[in-house]
Structures are given as structure tokens and as C-alpha cells.
Design a protein around this motif. Structure first.
Motif, PDB file in Angstrom:
ATOM      1  N   ASP A 271      -7.748   9.911  -3.752  1.00  0.00           N
ATOM      2  CA  ASP A 271      -6.824  10.867  -4.359  1.00  0.00           C
ATOM      3  C   ASP A 271      -5.435  10.253  -4.258  1.00  0.00           C
ATOM      4  O   ASP A 271      -4.773  10.342  -3.233  1.00  0.00           O
ATOM      5  CB  ASP A 271      -6.878  12.216  -3.632  1.00  0.00           C
ATOM      6  N   THR A 272      -5.007   9.610  -5.333  1.00  0.00           N
ATOM      7  CA  THR A 272      -3.745   8.863  -5.294  1.00  0.00           C
ATOM      8  C   THR A 272      -2.531   9.784  -5.200  1.00  0.00           C
ATOM      9  O   THR A 272      -1.431   9.318  -4.903  1.00  0.00           O
ATOM     10  CB  THR A 272      -3.610   7.973  -6.533  1.00  0.00           C
ATOM     11  N   GLY A 273      -2.718  11.069  -5.421  1.00  0.00           N
ATOM     12  CA  GLY A 273      -1.606  11.998  -5.297  1.00  0.00           C
ATOM     13  C   GLY A 273      -1.438  12.551  -3.898  1.00  0.00           C
ATOM     14  O   GLY A 273      -0.440  13.225  -3.606  1.00  0.00           O
ATOM     15  N   ALA A 274      -2.406  12.274  -3.016  1.00  0.00           N
ATOM     16  CA  ALA A 274      -2.349  12.785  -1.645  1.00  0.00           C
ATOM     17  C   ALA A 274      -1.553  11.835  -0.763  1.00  0.00           C
ATOM     18  O   ALA A 274      -1.370  10.657  -1.078  1.00  0.00           O
ATOM     19  CB  ALA A 274      -3.756  12.976  -1.090  1.00  0.00           C
ATOM     20  N   ARG A 275      -1.081  12.361   0.363  1.00  0.00           N
ATOM     21  CA  ARG A 275      -0.283  11.562   1.280  1.00  0.00           C
ATOM     22  C   ARG A 275      -0.949  11.479   2.646  1.00  0.00           C
ATOM     23  O   ARG A 275      -1.748  12.336   3.014  1.00  0.00           O
ATOM     24  CB  ARG A 275       1.125  12.168   1.441  1.00  0.00           C
TER      25      ARG A 275
ATOM     26  N   THR B 190      -6.786   1.597  -3.243  1.00  0.00           N
ATOM     27  CA  THR B 190      -7.259   2.747  -4.015  1.00  0.00           C
ATOM     28  C   THR B 190      -8.702   2.547  -4.448  1.00  0.00           C
ATOM     29  O   THR B 190      -9.191   1.421  -4.566  1.00  0.00           O
ATOM     30  CB  THR B 190      -6.387   2.966  -5.260  1.00  0.00           C
TER      31      THR B 190
ATOM     32  N   ARG C 226      -7.960   5.076  -0.721  1.00  0.00           N
ATOM     33  CA  ARG C 226      -7.399   6.338  -1.205  1.00  0.00           C
ATOM     34  C   ARG C 226      -8.059   6.693  -2.536  1.00  0.00           C
ATOM     35  O   ARG C 226      -7.866   6.010  -3.543  1.00  0.00           O
ATOM     36  CB  ARG C 226      -5.886   6.208  -1.360  1.00  0.00           C
TER      37      ARG C 226
END
Length: 398
Positions: free
Chosen positions: A168-172, A133, A166
């Protein structure tokens, strides 16, 4: 297809051969000094589509000439190729003017070395699964990078690392990734651990980032564009390097043949047939590489767009990797077969504290075991060819 060399190319060859002949005995212990020598003479950045950063550009055929002459000269191994051949074309395609001005000149002069922070323990071939991250500091000037990378070549020598992380830690998956340029000189925030191989050497490393700092202006392509930039970078490995590699392959094959003659293994019709097959396949690889290069145009430079056969060109690096990795692995196996019992490595009292010394052919055999895996396994390469070139249905994702 005709892929020949002009009189201008031959003059370039003479210049390259003369310079390498005068300098290739440069001390192999000081690899940084060798990079600076190359840069000072203008031999770094020949394939860049732009000059003006301390480099000079060359036509595609001249790039082939330089690569082949370098391989023939037995010059010291390069440690600046990641910056020159991977990062630099990526910056030229996606970087800002400030990023180009800051990072390209030190690459061209051999002053700064780079490593690549892509693979992770749980995201090797599946690059979209990276977990490292990068979170912005409250003041908005830096990112804090946290995570682990693995199989990182030259991390123990590099000044900088380009890291896929990453943001955007909410993205996959491939969404929310960014391509960051991270300085390696951050004691306490970056730890490099060499990975000891069965050859006894440590060509790769684990890299641990614990809040390492990367400046916001050192994000290439903008936040969230990491997947596009990363995939673009992977496309810059071209047939020029493959042709140079084949010079080394031919030299290794020659040593195996001489060993077969010395040991009498060449009298065995089965082994003799395998040696001939290796020679024929190597010639075929060369013709295939020349054909691929011929399709890009005689004056094309790395990073320039081409009109002919976009799909085929996308699969060309995968075809080349499948060919040379399998061929080289079979050569390593053949090297052991022609040696017979003498191929057995190491004394009976071997221990990790006192490792045995490998000779050249033993090292060849052990190292090539990994070549159908690293840089994209054979399965990955075949999938790329099937989906991107042949248009076959995509593999279902588990």
C-alpha cells in the motif's frame, strides 16, 4: 533454576556426536551437498513445533545438545539456517496449509536455501521505513517487486528470499507492508552484488529488484500484515543458537590464550587480567543463556507460547546480543594486543587487485568491528530492553 541433561538427552548426544564424527569432514566447497546430508539424516528442523515435513522434532535440551555438538565438531558452516531457523517457524505460525506444504519440506531436506530481504540503504535499524514496493499485476496473480535490499546474507546462493515490501504505497511507517516469498532465479529482474568487506570476504550482498515476480498466494499472513509477521520472525532467534555460538567463542579464546603464552604477552599483568576477564564473562554469558532457556520450560520448542515472563522473554534476545557482541569485539581487540607488532596485516605493496591473506586472529579482529551494529545495533537493543522490559518511556520520534 536447573538446566540439566537427562539420560535420554545423553543418548541423543551420543547419536549426534557419532553422526557428526562420521560426516563432519564433508567437503566445505559444496555447502548445498552438506545441507542435503543434514536433511537426509533428519537434523534440520529439530526446533520446529511440528513434524511431518521431513523433519523430526526435539526437546529444548536436545536442541542445545545438537547445537553444542555441531559447534564442537568443527562441521562446515551452515547455509540453510535462515530457512530453518527464521522462515520455517514463521510459516508454521502464520502460513497457510499450502505454504507450509510447499516450502517446509525443501527446507527440511536441505534442497532450497533462503535469504532475508529486510534492510535497505535508508531503512536498516528503522525497518518501518522500507521503500521497496510490491504492486499487483492487472491479472491479480502476481506482485511486481521493485526496490533495493542490502546486507543480505547468502543472497548469492539462495533460491528464495522473504521480502518485506510496501503493498500500500499510500500508507506510512509499519502500515501497508506485506511479507512476500520471492524466487531468486529471475534473470533481468533480480541482481545480486556482493559487498566486499575489509576482511577480503563477501558475506553480504546488495539485492536489486526490478519488477521481480512473486505469486499472490505466496504472501504470508495476508496483504498488509507484513509488520506483524516480520516482528514475529525476529523473535525466533533464541538462546539455543547463543549457546552454540559460545562454544566457538571458547575455542577462539583458547587460541588467544595460547598466542599470549607463545609471545610472552601473558607475562604482562594487565593483559593477563584481561584474558581472565574474558574467560569469566564467557562463563557468565553461558549461565545467563541457560537461565533464559530454563525459564521457557524443558520441553518447549521454537514458536510455542510461554506463560512465564513474557516481557522478560521479549528482551532476552536483546540482552544476549548486547553481551556477546561486546564480548566478541573485545576478544578481537585482545587478540591483536597479545600479538604485538606481528598483528599488522598485509605487505607494503598491498593493492585491491592483490589483497593480503588474513590469519584467523586478524580476521576475528576485523569482522568483530561490525558485531555491535549488525543484527540490531547496541542502541537499538538497549531501547528494546528499556521500553519492553523496564517499561521506560518511549524515545521521541524525530
Amino acid at each position: 533454576m536447573q538446566f540439566g541433561f537427562t539420560e535420554e538427552d545423553e543418548r541423543f548426544r551420543a547419536e549426534a556426536r557419532a553422526w557428526l564424527g562420521a560426516h563432519a569432514d564433508h567437503t566445505r566447497e559444496d555447502r548445498r551437498a552438506w545441507e542435503r546430508a543434514l536433511g537426509g539424516a533428519g537434523w534440520i528442523g529439530l526446533g520446529w513445533p511440528e513434524s511431518g515435513y521431513g523433519n523430526r522434532t526435539a526437546t529444548l535440551t536436545q536442541q542445545v545438545v545438537w547445537a553444542e555438538e555441531y559447534a564442537r565438531s568443527a562441521a562446515p558452516p551452515r547455509c540453510g539456517h535462515i530457512g530453518e531457523n527464521l522462515l520455517a517457524p514463521t510459516l508454521l505460525a502464520h502460513g497457510t496449509a499450502a505454504q507450509k506444504s510447499r516450502f517446509l519440506p525443501p527446507i527440511a531436506t536441505g534442497e532450497e536455501l533462503w535469504c532475508q530481504g529486510y534492510s535497505e540503504p535508508d531503512a536498516g535499524s528503522d525497518l518501518a521505513g522500507v521503500r521497496t514496493t510490491a504492486v499487483r499485476d492487472p491479472d491479480g496473480t502476481h506482485y511486481r517487486v521493485t526496490g533495493q535490499k542490502i546486507w543480505t546474507s547468502l543472497a548469492h546462493e539462495a533460491d528464495w528470499c522473504f521480502v518485506l515490501a510496501r503493498t500500500d504505497t499510500g500508507a506510512r511507517r509499519h502500515h501497508g507492508l506485506s511479507f512476500l516469498l520471492v524466487p531468486m532465479d529471475q534473470p533481468g529482474r533480480i541482481e545480486v552484488r556482493p559487498i566486499r568487506q575489509m576482511t577480503g570476504t563477501s558475506d553480504f550482498n546488495e539485492v536489486f529488484f526490478d519488477g521481480a515476480r512473486a505469486r499472490v498466494e505466496h504472501v504470508v499472513g495476508g496483504e498488509g500484515a507484513g509488520w506483524r509477521v516480520a516482528m514475529s520472525l525476529l523473535g525466533y532467534e533464541r538462546g539455543v543458537s547463543t549457546l552454540a555460538m559460545q562454544i566457538g567463542f571458547a575455542q577462539e579464546l583458547g587460541k588467544v590464550v595460547r598466542t599470549a603464552l607463545d609471545t610472552g604477552a601473558a607475562d604482562d599483568p594487565v593483559l593477563r587480567d584481561l584474558l581472565v576477564r574474558q574467560w569469566a564473562e564467557l562463563r557468565t554469558m553461558r549461565w545467563n543463556a541457560l537461565r533464559a532457556l530454563g525459564g521457557t520450560g524443558r520441553t518447549r520448542r521454537t514458536g510455542e507460547a510461554g506463560e512465564a515472563g513474557a516481557a522478560g522473554e521479549a528482551g532476552a534476545p536483546s540482552v544476549a546480543k548486547l553481551l556477546w557482541a561486546g564480548w566478541h569485539q573485545r576478544l578481537g581487540e585482545l587478540a591483536m594486543r597479545v600479538r604485538g607488532a606481528a598483528a599488522s596485516a598485509g605487505p607494503a605493496d598491498w593493492s585491491p587487485a592483490a589483497p593480503y591473506e588474513l590469519d584467523e586472529l586478524q580476521h576475528l579482529f576485523l569482522f568483530t568491528r561490525a558485531e555491535t551494529v549488525y543484527g540490531g545495533s547496541d542502541q537499538i537493543q538497549r531501547t528494546i530492553v528499556a521500553e519492553r522490559v523496564l517499561g521506560l518511556p518511549r524515545e521521541p520520534k524525530g
